[in-house]
Write a protein that holds these residues in place. Sequence first.
Motif, PDB file in Angstrom:
ATOM      1  N   GLU A  23     -41.342   1.655 -22.401  1.00  0.00           N
ATOM      2  CA  GLU A  23     -40.419   2.514 -23.145  1.00  0.00           C
ATOM      3  C   GLU A  23     -40.831   3.981 -23.020  1.00  0.00           C
ATOM      4  OE1 GLU A  23     -38.828   3.239 -27.736  1.00  0.00           O
ATOM      5  OE2 GLU A  23     -40.127   1.518 -27.271  1.00  0.00           O
ATOM      6  N   ALA A  24     -42.130   4.255 -23.134  1.00  0.00           N
ATOM      7  CA  ALA A  24     -42.617   5.632 -23.012  1.00  0.00           C
ATOM      8  C   ALA A  24     -42.318   6.204 -21.631  1.00  0.00           C
ATOM      9  CB  ALA A  24     -44.116   5.682 -23.287  1.00  0.00           C
ATOM     10  N   ALA A  25     -42.279   5.318 -20.624  1.00  0.00           N
ATOM     11  CA  ALA A  25     -41.969   5.759 -19.261  1.00  0.00           C
ATOM     12  C   ALA A  25     -40.461   5.876 -19.024  1.00  0.00           C
ATOM     13  CB  ALA A  25     -42.576   4.790 -18.249  1.00  0.00           C
ATOM     14  N   GLY A  26     -39.671   5.519 -20.031  1.00  0.00           N
ATOM     15  CA  GLY A  26     -38.228   5.631 -19.908  1.00  0.00           C
ATOM     16  C   GLY A  26     -37.561   4.480 -19.195  1.00  0.00           C
ATOM     17  N   LEU A  27     -38.283   3.369 -19.023  1.00  0.00           N
ATOM     18  CA  LEU A  27     -37.713   2.242 -18.275  1.00  0.00           C
ATOM     19  C   LEU A  27     -36.867   1.333 -19.155  1.00  0.00           C
ATOM     20  CD1 LEU A  27     -40.745   1.261 -16.015  1.00  0.00           C
ATOM     21  CD2 LEU A  27     -38.833   2.778 -15.495  1.00  0.00           C
ATOM     22  N   LEU A  50     -33.952   0.787 -11.457  1.00  0.00           N
ATOM     23  CA  LEU A  50     -33.217   0.440 -12.677  1.00  0.00           C
ATOM     24  C   LEU A  50     -31.973   1.309 -12.828  1.00  0.00           C
ATOM     25  CD1 LEU A  50     -36.050  -0.110 -15.293  1.00  0.00           C
ATOM     26  CD2 LEU A  50     -34.547  -1.835 -14.310  1.00  0.00           C
ATOM     27  N   THR A  51     -32.090   2.583 -12.474  1.00  0.00           N
ATOM     28  CA  THR A  51     -30.927   3.461 -12.548  1.00  0.00           C
ATOM     29  C   THR A  51     -29.823   2.965 -11.628  1.00  0.00           C
ATOM     30  OG1 THR A  51     -32.307   5.368 -13.087  1.00  0.00           O
ATOM     31  CG2 THR A  51     -30.121   5.828 -12.193  1.00  0.00           C
ATOM     32  N   GLN A  52     -30.226   2.541 -10.415  1.00  0.00           N
ATOM     33  CA  GLN A  52     -29.240   2.021  -9.465  1.00  0.00           C
ATOM     34  C   GLN A  52     -28.597   0.734  -9.981  1.00  0.00           C
ATOM     35  OE1 GLN A  52     -31.897   1.790  -6.084  1.00  0.00           O
ATOM     36  NE2 GLN A  52     -30.924   3.562  -5.119  1.00  0.00           N
ATOM     37  N   VAL A  53     -29.420  -0.136 -10.554  1.00  0.00           N
ATOM     38  CA  VAL A  53     -28.892  -1.396 -11.067  1.00  0.00           C
ATOM     39  C   VAL A  53     -27.909  -1.138 -12.203  1.00  0.00           C
ATOM     40  CG1 VAL A  53     -29.516  -3.492 -12.313  1.00  0.00           C
ATOM     41  CG2 VAL A  53     -30.855  -2.782 -10.329  1.00  0.00           C
ATOM     42  N   ARG A  54     -28.261  -0.219 -13.096  1.00  0.00           N
ATOM     43  CA  ARG A  54     -27.404   0.058 -14.245  1.00  0.00           C
ATOM     44  C   ARG A  54     -26.083   0.680 -13.828  1.00  0.00           C
ATOM     45  NH1 ARG A  54     -32.598   2.643 -17.179  1.00  0.00           N
ATOM     46  NH2 ARG A  54     -33.421   0.767 -18.202  1.00  0.00           N
ATOM     47  N   THR A  55     -26.134   1.550 -12.837  1.00  0.00           N
ATOM     48  CA  THR A  55     -24.913   2.252 -12.438  1.00  0.00           C
ATOM     49  C   THR A  55     -24.086   1.456 -11.437  1.00  0.00           C
ATOM     50  OG1 THR A  55     -26.152   3.455 -10.726  1.00  0.00           O
ATOM     51  CG2 THR A  55     -25.928   4.514 -12.871  1.00  0.00           C
ATOM     52  N   ALA A  56     -24.774   0.722 -10.565  1.00  0.00           N
ATOM     53  CA  ALA A  56     -24.043  -0.014  -9.528  1.00  0.00           C
ATOM     54  C   ALA A  56     -23.744  -1.446  -9.926  1.00  0.00           C
ATOM     55  CB  ALA A  56     -24.833  -0.001  -8.220  1.00  0.00           C
ATOM     56  N   GLY A  57     -24.599  -2.017 -10.757  1.00  0.00           N
ATOM     57  CA  GLY A  57     -24.367  -3.373 -11.232  1.00  0.00           C
ATOM     58  C   GLY A  57     -24.426  -4.433 -10.168  1.00  0.00           C
TER      59      GLY A  57
END
Length: 241
Positions: free
Chosen positions: A145-149, A191-198
């Motif tokens: 969480e502290a790393a923003g993941l 994770l950013t790619q997974v969240r945005t691209a799904g």
Amino acid sequence: MRTKLQTGGQLRPVDLARRHGLSTQAVRNYEADGILPAAARSPSGYRVYTPRHALALRAFLALVPGHGHRTATAILQAVHRDAVEEALRLIDDSHAQLLDDRRTLHAVAAALVELTPVEQGRGDTFVGPLARRLGLRPATLRKWEAAGLVQPRRDPKTGYRVYGPADVRDAQLIHQLRRGGYRLDQIAPLLTQVRTAGGVAPVAAMLENWHARLTARGRVLLSGAAALDAYLTDSAPPTHP
């Protein structure tokens, strides 16, 4: 009957060192650590190595890429204690780890393929139960969480962290990728790619690279085993009819 390699020829430390791109001090250190068998001494006190020592050094250097320096050292030390079964168990452990990593890769690929939009507010959990589910310490989740993941929301009454289905999915994916050897800073853009691209398409290159690294590790494990087998074969006592 073939002549054993160790019965012919003498080698100086510098001969072994040059042949393998090492320093003479490294060769002496390997002997002191039990990676090489003990060398005989000349009448003047100098170390005298043989082709058998060259085979042992070749085996060690071939084992290091697949097993790591510490395990490769332990393998040769076991051989020189006549504990060959222990050496083979160490080799088995490395192969078992490779198999586990392959299963992890397949699990990550399957998890990405199966990613679907999730409903917020259903299947919520807290840090303790989620940590137990993943086999982690709660402090690890807080570190992520502290790393923003992971970004759990806070319960407005208690202040406790609340992980929704998407947070749980992210935590599972982080856990699998960490097992695959990925650093937190490498996981964040994934994770950013997974969240945005799904889906799996944006991370196909990562999966291919991971697969290639596992294949390469499998090959170096084979090379190390072949070099060790050559050393064991040469070291075995001759058989008589």
